[in-house]
Design an enzyme around this catalytic site. Structure first.
Site, PDB file in Angstrom:
ATOM      1  N   GLU A 155       0.800  -1.242   0.000  1.00  0.00           N
ATOM      2  CA  GLU A 155       0.000   0.000   0.000  1.00  0.00           C
ATOM      3  C   GLU A 155       0.826   1.282   0.000  1.00  0.00           C
ATOM      4  OE1 GLU A 155      -3.022  -0.350   3.102  1.00  0.00           O
ATOM      5  OE2 GLU A 155      -3.206  -2.478   2.674  1.00  0.00           O
ATOM      6  N   ASN A 203       2.017  -5.236  -3.186  1.00  0.00           N
ATOM      7  CA  ASN A 203       0.644  -5.552  -2.772  1.00  0.00           C
ATOM      8  C   ASN A 203      -0.154  -4.267  -2.568  1.00  0.00           C
ATOM      9  OD1 ASN A 203      -1.253  -7.624  -1.859  1.00  0.00           O
ATOM     10  ND2 ASN A 203      -1.011  -6.773   0.209  1.00  0.00           N
ATOM     11  N   HIS A 239     -10.492  -6.537  -1.231  1.00  0.00           N
ATOM     12  CA  HIS A 239     -11.489  -6.373  -0.162  1.00  0.00           C
ATOM     13  C   HIS A 239     -12.681  -5.702  -0.829  1.00  0.00           C
ATOM     14  CE1 HIS A 239      -8.783  -7.468   3.064  1.00  0.00           C
ATOM     15  NE2 HIS A 239      -7.882  -6.635   2.598  1.00  0.00           N
ATOM     16  N   GLU A 271      -6.079 -10.774  -0.632  1.00  0.00           N
ATOM     17  CA  GLU A 271      -6.814 -10.522   0.618  1.00  0.00           C
ATOM     18  C   GLU A 271      -8.321 -10.561   0.389  1.00  0.00           C
ATOM     19  OE1 GLU A 271      -5.273  -7.063   2.711  1.00  0.00           O
ATOM     20  OE2 GLU A 271      -3.223  -7.550   2.157  1.00  0.00           O
ATOM     21  N   ASP A 273     -12.057 -10.763   0.425  1.00  0.00           N
ATOM     22  CA  ASP A 273     -13.246 -10.960   1.259  1.00  0.00           C
ATOM     23  C   ASP A 273     -14.346 -10.090   0.666  1.00  0.00           C
ATOM     24  OD1 ASP A 273     -12.447  -8.430   2.302  1.00  0.00           O
ATOM     25  OD2 ASP A 273     -11.784  -9.282   4.202  1.00  0.00           O
TER      26      ASP A 273
HETATM   27  O1  9MR Z   1      -6.472  -7.816   9.210  1.00  0.00           O
HETATM   28  C1  9MR Z   1      -5.376  -7.056   9.681  1.00  0.00           C
HETATM   29  C2  9MR Z   1      -5.639  -6.563  11.092  1.00  0.00           C
HETATM   30  O2  9MR Z   1      -5.662  -7.679  11.981  1.00  0.00           O
HETATM   31  C3  9MR Z   1      -4.565  -5.579  11.512  1.00  0.00           C
HETATM   32  O3  9MR Z   1      -4.921  -5.019  12.751  1.00  0.00           O
HETATM   33  C4  9MR Z   1      -4.416  -4.475  10.474  1.00  0.00           C
HETATM   34  C5  9MR Z   1      -3.250  -3.536  10.793  1.00  0.00           C
HETATM   35  O4  9MR Z   1      -2.053  -4.226  10.746  1.00  0.00           O
HETATM   36  O5  9MR Z   1      -4.140  -5.052   9.207  1.00  0.00           O
HETATM   37  C6  9MR Z   1      -5.152  -5.876   8.746  1.00  0.00           C
HETATM   38  O6  9MR Z   1      -4.749  -6.398   7.504  1.00  0.00           O
HETATM   39  C7  9MR Z   1      -4.545  -5.463   6.451  1.00  0.00           C
HETATM   40  C8  9MR Z   1      -3.363  -5.954   5.635  1.00  0.00           C
HETATM   41  O7  9MR Z   1      -2.235  -6.130   6.453  1.00  0.00           O
HETATM   42  C9  9MR Z   1      -3.058  -4.998   4.485  1.00  0.00           C
HETATM   43  N1  9MR Z   1      -4.234  -4.751   3.679  1.00  0.00           N
HETATM   44  C10 9MR Z   1      -5.446  -4.370   4.406  1.00  0.00           C
HETATM   45  C11 9MR Z   1      -5.742  -5.380   5.505  1.00  0.00           C
HETATM   46  C12 9MR Z   1      -7.047  -5.043   6.219  1.00  0.00           C
HETATM   47  O8  9MR Z   1      -6.935  -3.816   6.885  1.00  0.00           O
END
Ligand code: 9MR
Length: 371
Positions: A155, A203, A239, A271, A273
């Site tokens: 990101e 990513n 997502h 990712e 969902d």
């Molecule tokens: O699902 C993840 C959550 O448990 C964490 O608190 C959060 C921050 O690290 O990240 C979430 O996962 C993210 C992923 O690492 C990157 N893309 C977006 C995902 C959803 O926010």
């Protein structure tokens, strides 16, 4: 309720029953179907849940690949500046090895979810550069031969496709703030040096269809390839919400995958969902779960159509554990393949039947670097 909508409901119910029966009678799991289709089917996992019998058995039975949802992020690996804490990440590796699963690593460079000592440490550019280089080398060497693909950068772009301000780019950055993607190029080079066998991915979120953001991702990857940077793939997070119109969005997703693959990189859906509206008890409406299943089916189809799309990974697998409910303050949820009681949903059957429908054979191994 009008006759037409009754008929539509009956039609949808018959499709669901047909798919459910077809997949039950095939007796196949997602994992077996994905092995047959030559694609990875993965899930993001939380090692704290491995002790839960249903969680562990469904994960091992249905998936041939895992990715730690958080266990390999800076926040977890680098609780303090001096030590690396590999315990949670190692648990994921042990689980995957015990069940012959592949492991995607996530993520080495991200402006978010970093420890306070790093964000508030007022480090200079040379110090930050050393810290990041050291992190990438240590972590990738620790997981060499275990993690086959890494989200090296996560990101880096905002919703308009501009580079996000971050500790790594320009606050104060690792020394390349003046040359847009040079810091990304640098970290990919460090990553390749640390583990020359690992596949290296960029990513990104919200760049799945054709829009400003996916145009920017395309431009970045094209530029990196032109500079000879060792990048092997793009992770499209996916997502998505059940509100999107499957008919109009899917051709755009397929076209986006096609243009990325034309640059000579693989695509992983990283990712996936599909969130739906839920009531205060977290319960979704059946009609939304039908739309959700259609979207899962369509995403898998878009991936399987393109030989360069080599992995489909969901962000968790049971609605019991998902980031969506807290993120949406309880208004959305039920985004995954299994419900909170670990029962497979329509979306599971849709995904399974699509995987069973097979795919075009690939022209390269998705698990190895292609040089
Ligand atoms: O699902 C993840 C959550 O448990 C964490 O608190 C959060 C921050 O690290 O990240 C979430 O996962 C993210 C992923 O690492 C990157 N893309 C977006 C995902 C959803 O926010």
């Amino acid at each position: 309720m009008g006759v037409n909508s009754t008929l539509v409901k009956f039609h949808n119910l018959s499709i669901f029953l047909f798919c459910a029966l077809a997949s039950l009678s095939s007796g196949q799991t997602l994992r077996e179907a994905a092995d047959g289709a030559g694609v990875l089917i993965g899930a993001a996992v939380r090692p704290s849940q491995f002790g839960e019998k249903q969680y562990a058995s469904i994960l091992a039975r249905e998936f041939n690949s895992v990715e730690p949802e958080d266990a390999m992020k800076w926040r977890v690996l680098r609780r303090n500046r001096r030590n690396y804490d590999f315990r949670a990440g190692d648990q994921v590796v042990r689980f995957a090895r015990a069940h012959r699963m592949k492991i995607r690593g996530h993520c080495l460079v991200w402006g978010r979810d970093n420890p306070d000592w790093l964000m508030e440490g007022h480090f200079t550019t040379p110090q930050l550069s050393r810290l990041l280089h050291d992190h990438i080398s240590r972590v990738m060497k620790h997981y060499a031969n275990q993690v086959f693909a890494w989200d090296v950068v996560n990101e880096a772009l905002d919703e308009n496709g501009n580079l996000r301000d971050s500790i790594w780019l320009n606050q104060p950055g690792i020394g390349f703030a003046a040359d847009a993607t040079a810091y990304i190029a640098q970290v990919f080079r460090w990553a390749h040096k640390a583990d020359p066998h690992a596949l290296l991915f960029y990513n990104e979120a919200e760049g799945e269809a054709l829009n400003r953001k996916s145009d920017a991702i395309y431009a970045v990857v094209k530029d990196l390839k032109k500079r000879g940077v060792p990048i092997d793939g793009v992770g499209l997070q996916m997502h998505i919400s059940s509100d999107i119109d499957v008919e109009s969005v899917m051709p755009a997703i397929a076209a986006n995958i096609a243009r990325l693959s034309a640059l000579g990189v693989q695509v992983h859906i990283t990712e996936l969902d599909v969130s739906v509206p839920v009531d205060s008890r977290g319960v979704a409406r059946p009609a939304d779960l039908e739309k959700q299943a259609d979207l899962y089916r369509a995403v898998v189809r878009a991936c399987l159509q393109n030989p360069a799309c080599t992995a489909i990974q969901t962000w968790g697998f049971t609605d019991k554990y998902s980031w969506i409910r807290s993120h949406s303050r309880g208004t959305r949820g039920a985004a995954l393949l299994f419900d909170r009681d670990f029962e497979p949903k329509r979306s599971y059957h849709a995904l399974l039947s699509e995987l069973l429908a097979g795919r075009v054979p690939k022209s390269f191994s998705p698990l190895q670097r292609s040089e």
